[in-house]
Design a protein around this motif. Structure first.
Motif, PDB file in Angstrom:
ATOM      1  N   SER A 418       0.821  -1.210   0.000  1.00 54.75           N
ATOM      2  CA  SER A 418       0.000   0.000   0.000  1.00 54.75           C
ATOM      3  C   SER A 418       0.855   1.260   0.000  1.00 54.75           C
ATOM      4  O   SER A 418       0.593   2.200  -0.760  1.00 54.75           O
ATOM      5  CB  SER A 418      -0.924  -0.011   1.228  1.00 54.75           C
ATOM      6  N   ALA A 419       1.899   1.280   0.836  1.00 57.08           N
ATOM      7  CA  ALA A 419       2.772   2.450   0.893  1.00 57.08           C
ATOM      8  C   ALA A 419       3.510   2.660  -0.420  1.00 57.08           C
ATOM      9  O   ALA A 419       3.632   3.792  -0.907  1.00 57.08           O
ATOM     10  CB  ALA A 419       3.768   2.304   2.044  1.00 57.08           C
ATOM     11  N   GLY A 420       3.999   1.567  -1.029  1.00 59.01           N
ATOM     12  CA  GLY A 420       4.710   1.688  -2.292  1.00 59.01           C
ATOM     13  C   GLY A 420       3.814   2.156  -3.415  1.00 59.01           C
ATOM     14  O   GLY A 420       4.188   3.027  -4.207  1.00 59.01           O
ATOM     15  N   TRP A 421       2.626   1.584  -3.518  1.00 55.73           N
ATOM     16  CA  TRP A 421       1.691   2.003  -4.560  1.00 55.73           C
ATOM     17  C   TRP A 421       1.262   3.450  -4.352  1.00 55.73           C
ATOM     18  O   TRP A 421       1.134   4.221  -5.312  1.00 55.73           O
ATOM     19  CB  TRP A 421       0.475   1.087  -4.567  1.00 55.73           C
ATOM     20  N   GLY A 422       1.063   3.832  -3.103  1.00 54.79           N
ATOM     21  CA  GLY A 422       0.634   5.202  -2.827  1.00 54.79           C
ATOM     22  C   GLY A 422       1.667   6.231  -3.224  1.00 54.79           C
ATOM     23  O   GLY A 422       1.363   7.208  -3.912  1.00 54.79           O
ATOM     24  N   VAL A 426      -0.149   6.864  -6.660  1.00 56.65           N
ATOM     25  CA  VAL A 426      -1.311   7.647  -6.236  1.00 56.65           C
ATOM     26  C   VAL A 426      -0.919   9.056  -5.830  1.00 56.65           C
ATOM     27  O   VAL A 426      -1.573  10.035  -6.218  1.00 56.65           O
ATOM     28  CB  VAL A 426      -2.041   6.945  -5.069  1.00 56.65           C
ATOM     29  N   ARG A 427       0.166   9.202  -5.079  1.00 57.11           N
ATOM     30  CA  ARG A 427       0.569  10.522  -4.554  1.00 57.11           C
ATOM     31  C   ARG A 427       2.037  10.823  -4.881  1.00 57.11           C
ATOM     32  O   ARG A 427       2.796  11.213  -3.987  1.00 57.11           O
ATOM     33  CB  ARG A 427       0.361  10.563  -3.038  1.00 57.11           C
ATOM     34  N   PRO A 428       2.480  10.655  -6.115  1.00 62.70           N
ATOM     35  CA  PRO A 428       3.903  10.858  -6.402  1.00 62.70           C
ATOM     36  C   PRO A 428       4.356  12.312  -6.332  1.00 62.70           C
ATOM     37  O   PRO A 428       5.555  12.576  -6.284  1.00 62.70           O
ATOM     38  CB  PRO A 428       4.046  10.322  -7.833  1.00 62.70           C
ATOM     39  N   ALA A 429       3.404  13.263  -6.341  1.00 60.85           N
ATOM     40  CA  ALA A 429       3.759  14.678  -6.254  1.00 60.85           C
ATOM     41  C   ALA A 429       3.183  15.322  -4.998  1.00 60.85           C
ATOM     42  O   ALA A 429       3.069  16.553  -4.926  1.00 60.85           O
ATOM     43  CB  ALA A 429       3.267  15.426  -7.500  1.00 60.85           C
ATOM     44  N   ASP A 430       2.840  14.510  -4.001  1.00 57.03           N
ATOM     45  CA  ASP A 430       2.253  15.025  -2.756  1.00 57.03           C
ATOM     46  C   ASP A 430       3.370  15.278  -1.744  1.00 57.03           C
ATOM     47  O   ASP A 430       4.065  14.341  -1.342  1.00 57.03           O
ATOM     48  CB  ASP A 430       1.261  14.010  -2.191  1.00 57.03           C
ATOM     49  N   PRO A 431       3.578  16.518  -1.322  1.00 51.18           N
ATOM     50  CA  PRO A 431       4.668  16.796  -0.368  1.00 51.18           C
ATOM     51  C   PRO A 431       4.467  16.153   0.987  1.00 51.18           C
ATOM     52  O   PRO A 431       5.410  16.096   1.784  1.00 51.18           O
ATOM     53  CB  PRO A 431       4.661  18.327  -0.269  1.00 51.18           C
ATOM     54  N   ARG A 432       3.260  15.646   1.272  1.00 44.79           N
ATOM     55  CA  ARG A 432       3.034  14.988   2.558  1.00 44.79           C
ATOM     56  C   ARG A 432       3.664  13.593   2.617  1.00 44.79           C
ATOM     57  O   ARG A 432       3.729  12.994   3.693  1.00 44.79           O
ATOM     58  CB  ARG A 432       1.535  14.900   2.833  1.00 44.79           C
ATOM     59  N   GLU A 433       4.111  13.079   1.479  1.00 45.30           N
ATOM     60  CA  GLU A 433       4.882  11.838   1.462  1.00 45.30           C
ATOM     61  C   GLU A 433       6.331  12.173   1.814  1.00 45.30           C
ATOM     62  O   GLU A 433       6.956  13.031   1.193  1.00 45.30           O
ATOM     63  CB  GLU A 433       4.818  11.189   0.082  1.00 45.30           C
ATOM     64  N   LEU A 434       6.874  11.486   2.823  1.00 46.30           N
ATOM     65  CA  LEU A 434       8.226  11.797   3.286  1.00 46.30           C
ATOM     66  C   LEU A 434       9.284  11.529   2.221  1.00 46.30           C
ATOM     67  O   LEU A 434      10.337  12.172   2.211  1.00 46.30           O
ATOM     68  CB  LEU A 434       8.542  10.987   4.549  1.00 46.30           C
ATOM     69  N   LEU A 435       9.039  10.586   1.328  1.00 43.29           N
ATOM     70  CA  LEU A 435      10.003  10.295   0.270  1.00 43.29           C
ATOM     71  C   LEU A 435       9.992  11.354  -0.831  1.00 43.29           C
ATOM     72  O   LEU A 435      10.938  11.444  -1.610  1.00 43.29           O
ATOM     73  CB  LEU A 435       9.711   8.923  -0.349  1.00 43.29           C
TER      74      LEU A 435
END
Length: 583
Positions: A418-422, A426-435
Motif C-alpha cells: 500500500s505504501a509503495g503504490w501510494g 497515487v501521490r507521487p507529487a504530494d509533499p506529505r509523502e516523506l520520500l
C-alpha cells in the motif's frame, strides 16, 4: 536410480527458481514502468533532463554538477526518440528492475529462498520503487554497489576471477552514477573491514588485482564519457565525491531522518531484518553480521548528513532487504520441518483478523478522534500477546512464534504494498509523502496546455507562439516549455524593455509591478501552482489527557492532514492588454 532422481529433482528446482526470478523481474518492471510520468519532474530532475536535452539538440554541453552516466544515457534516448518525462526516467526504472535481481548473486550466502524473498522485496519496496521512478542516479549506484558486493562474495565462494570483473564493473557503474554511491560504498567497506579477516582476504585478492583494476578503469572511462562522446564526463565523475562530501554541510531544507523513513515505509524490512540479524549472530553467520553493520553504519552516515536526499535511505534498505531474506529463509525451513499446518494455520488466521480489526479501529479513530478507539487498538496488541502465550502453552513456543511472525508479516506485506503504490502511483507529487522532496505541482502541465491552446489559436501551430520566458536555463519551467521554439528566454526581466517583453510573458512573479513598465501598459495574468508544501506540525500528537493523535494516525494511514498543502511557488502567464497577442 537415486542419483538420477536427485538430478531430476535438482533440474526441476532450478527451473522453478528461474521462473520465480523471471516473475520478480516482471513485477518490478510493471510497478516501475506503469505511468512513469505520473508526477512532473522536480527541480533536480528538470536540471538533469535539460542538460541531456540541450546536448542531444546541439545546444551545448554541461560543465559540472551532473551524473555523467545518466547524462550520456538520456542524451542518447532524447536524440533517438525525443524528450519526455517518461523517457527521462526510463533508465532509473530499468536499473531499479535490475536491482531486484541482484540478490541472486548472494544466494549462496542467504539461501535460495532467502535470495528470492530479498529480490521480491526489492521489487516492491516503497523506497526502491520511488527511487526507480525518479531521474536520479541513486538506484543506479545501488545496482553497482550490489554488483560489487555480489561479485566479491561469488569470488570468495568459487575462486573464479570472472566475478572480480563483475565486481569492478559494478564499482565503476556506482561511482559514475551518483554521489550517493560513496555513502553506500563507505558504509559497506567499513563493515567489511571491521568483520573480515584482513590478511586472509588480502592474500587472495593481491594475486588477481591487475585485471579487475584495468576493467574498473575501462568501464569508468566508458560510462563517464559516453564511450568517448563527452570527455568532460570524466571530470564530472570526479566531482561526485566532493558533491557527496558537501552534503555534510548546512542546508536550509532538511528531510526526514533515515529511521523515520524506514519505520514509515519499510516496517516489514525493519522487523524481519532485525530478526534475520539476531538469527545470524546467534548462528555465527558472519555475512549476516556484515549486513547488520552495513545497515547501522549507513543509517549513522545519513543521520550525520544534513544534505541527504530521502531516496538515500536506499543505503539502509538494501542490507535490511537481504537480512529479511535470511529471516524468511529460516522461517521457510522451520515451517517445512516442524510446521503444524492445521494448528498454526488457524492461529495465523486469528492473528490476521485481529490486526485487520486494529487497522479498521485506527482508521475510525483518525476520522472521528474518539479516544475509545485508540484504547481498543491498544487492547488488540495486548490480546495478541496473550493469545501468543496461550498458544505457546497449548503447543510449542516455536510454533506460536512462527504463527505470530507469519501473520504479522502478511499484514506488514500488505502495508508495504500500500505504501509503495501510494507514493509511486497515487501521490507521487504530494509533499506529505516523506520520500517526496520539493515536488513540482501537476498544474505546470496546465500551463503548458494553456500555452499550446493559445499557440494553436494565434499561429496555427502548437509550439510556435512567441512569448518571453523568465527562468533559469535548467529550471522546471525551462524543461516544460523547451519545445516552444519562438520563446525568448531571459533570467532577468529587468534587462528587457516593454517592446522586447512582447504581448505574452511567462514568469514566476505573481506581482508584475516592474519599474520600467509605463503606467498605460497593463498585463493581466493567470497563476499556476508550481510547488506546494505542508506543515508537519499539523499531525503532531497533543500530549494531554485524553491523548489526541488522530491527525498523526490519519497521516500515517492515509497521508491525510487537517489542511491541504499550500502553494509556495508559482508560475504566472501574463497577457498584455494594449496589443494583440499575435502581433
Amino acid at each position: 536410480m537415486n542419483h538420477a532422481t536427485r538430478n531430476t529433482h535438482h533440474t526441476s528446482r532450478i527451473t522453478v527458481e528461474t521462473a520465480l526470478w523471471v516473475l520478480i523481474v516482471l513485477i518490478a518492471l510493471a510497478l516501475r514502468l506503469s505511468h512513469l510520468d505520473a508526477a512532473p519532474l522536480n527541480a533536480q530532475e528538470a536540471r538533469e533532463a535539460m542538460l541531456a536535452w540541450r546536448a542531444a539538440t546541439g545546444q551545448g554541453m554541461p560543465e559540472a554538477g551532473y551524473s555523467p552516466f545518466l547524462f550520456a544515457a538520456n542524451a542518447l534516448l532524447f536524440w533517438l526518440f525525443g524528450a519526455s518525462d517518461a523517457l527521462a526516467r526510463l533508465w532509473p526504472a530499468l536499473f531499479g528492475s535490475v536491482l531486484a535481481l541482484t540478490p541472486f548473486l548472494l544466494r549462496q550466502r542467504i539461501g535460495r529462498v532467502g535470495a528470492l524473498a530479498a529480490g521480491l522485496y526489492l521489487a516492491i519496496s516503497p523506497t526502491a520503487l520511488f527511487a526507480s521512478r525518479q531521474l536520479d542516479g541513486t538506484v543506479v549506484a545501488a545496482v553497482g554497489g550490489m554488483a560489487f558486493l555480489g561479485g566479491l562474495a561469488c569470488f570468495l565462494d568459487t575462486g573464479e576471477r570472472l566475478w572480480l570483473t563483475l565486481s569492478a564493473g559494478g564499482l565503476a557503474l556506482a561511482v559514475t552514477a551518483s554521489p550517493s554511491a560513496y555513502g553506500l560504498l563507505l558504509s559497506l567497506g567499513l563493515a567489511g573491514l571491521i568483520l573480515s579477516r584482513l590478511t586472509f582476504h588480502v592474500s587472495r585478492f593481491t594475486v588477481h588485482t591487475s585485471r579487475p583494476f584495468l576493467v574498473f578503469l575501462a568501464v569508468l572511462l566508458a560510462l563517464s564519457t559516453g564511450l568517448g562522446w563527452n570527455p568532460a564526463g570524466l571530470g564530472a565523475a570526479g566531482d561526485l565525491l566532493p558533491a557527496w562530501i558537501a552534503r555534510f554541510g548546512p542546508v536550509s531544507d532538511t528531510v526526514a531522518s533515515p529511521l523515520a523513513l524506514v519505520v514509515v515505509y519499510e516496517p516489514l524490512a525493519l522487523l524481519f531484518g532485525l530478526g534475520g540479524l539476531v538469527w545470524a549472530i546467534r548462528r555465527g553467520r558472519r555475512f549476516g553480521a556484515l549486513l547488520g553493520l552495513w545497515a547501522g553504519l549507513g543509517g549513522l552516515l545519513l543521520a550525520l548528513m544534513p544534505g541527504r536526499a530521502p531516496v538515500d535511505a536506499l543505503e539502509v534498505v538494501l542490507p535490511l532487504a537481504l537480512l529479511t531474506g535470511i529471516a524468511l529463509e529460516e522461517i521457510a525451513r522451520s515451517l517445512q520441518a516442524y510446521g503444524a499446518w492445521l494448528g498454526e494455520g488457524l492461529y495465523i488466521l486469528v492473528v490476521l483478523i485481529l490486526w485487520a480489526h486494529a487497522y479498521l479501529v485506527l482508521a475510525r479513530y483518525a476520522q472521528f478522534g474518539n479516544p475509545a478507539d485508540l484504547a481498543l487498538a491498544l487492547l488488540v496488541v495486548v490480546l495478541q500477546v496473550m493469545l501468543a502465550v496461550i498458544f505457546a502453552l497449548a503447543m510449542q513456543v516455536d510454533a506460536a512464534l512462527r504463527g505470530l511472525v507469519v501473520g504479522t508479516g502478511i499484514v506488514l506485506l500488505g502495508l508495504t504494498l500500500s505504501a509503495g503504490w501510494g507514493v509511486a502511483h497515487v501521490r507521487p507529487a504530494d509533499p506529505r509523502e516523506l520520500l517526496v522532496h520539493q515536488p513540482t505541482a501537476v498544474e505546470v502541465r496546465d500551463l503548458v496546455q494553456t500555452l499550446r491552446d493559445l499557440s494553436w489559436r494565434e499561429t496555427g501551430m502548437p509550439t510556435r507562439l512567441p512569448f518571453t520566458l523568465e527562468a533559469t536555463p535548467d529550471s522546471v519551467l525551462a524543461w516544460y516549455l523547451r519545445d516552444f521554439s519562438e520563446a525568448r528566454r531571459t533570467e532577468r526581466l529587468e534587462s528587457l524593455d516593454v517592446g522586447e517583453i512582447g504581448p505574452v510573458l511567462v514568469t514566476s512573479r505573481r506581482d508584475l509591478s516592474l519599474a520600467h513598465v509605463p503606467d498605460d501598459v497593463e498585463f493581466v495574468g493567470q497563476d499556476f501552482a508550481l510547488r506546494r508544501s505542508w506543515d508537519a506540525a499539523e499531525v503532531r500528537c497533543v500530549w494531554q489527557w485524553p491523548l489526541r493523535c488522530n491527525a498523526a494516525v490519519g497521516w500515517l494511514l492515509l497521508r491525510r492532514t487537517p489542511s491541504l498543502p499550500v502553494a509556495d511557488e508559482w508560475a504566472a502567464l501574463w497577457l498584455r492588454q494594449d496589443t494583440a497577442v499575435g502581433e
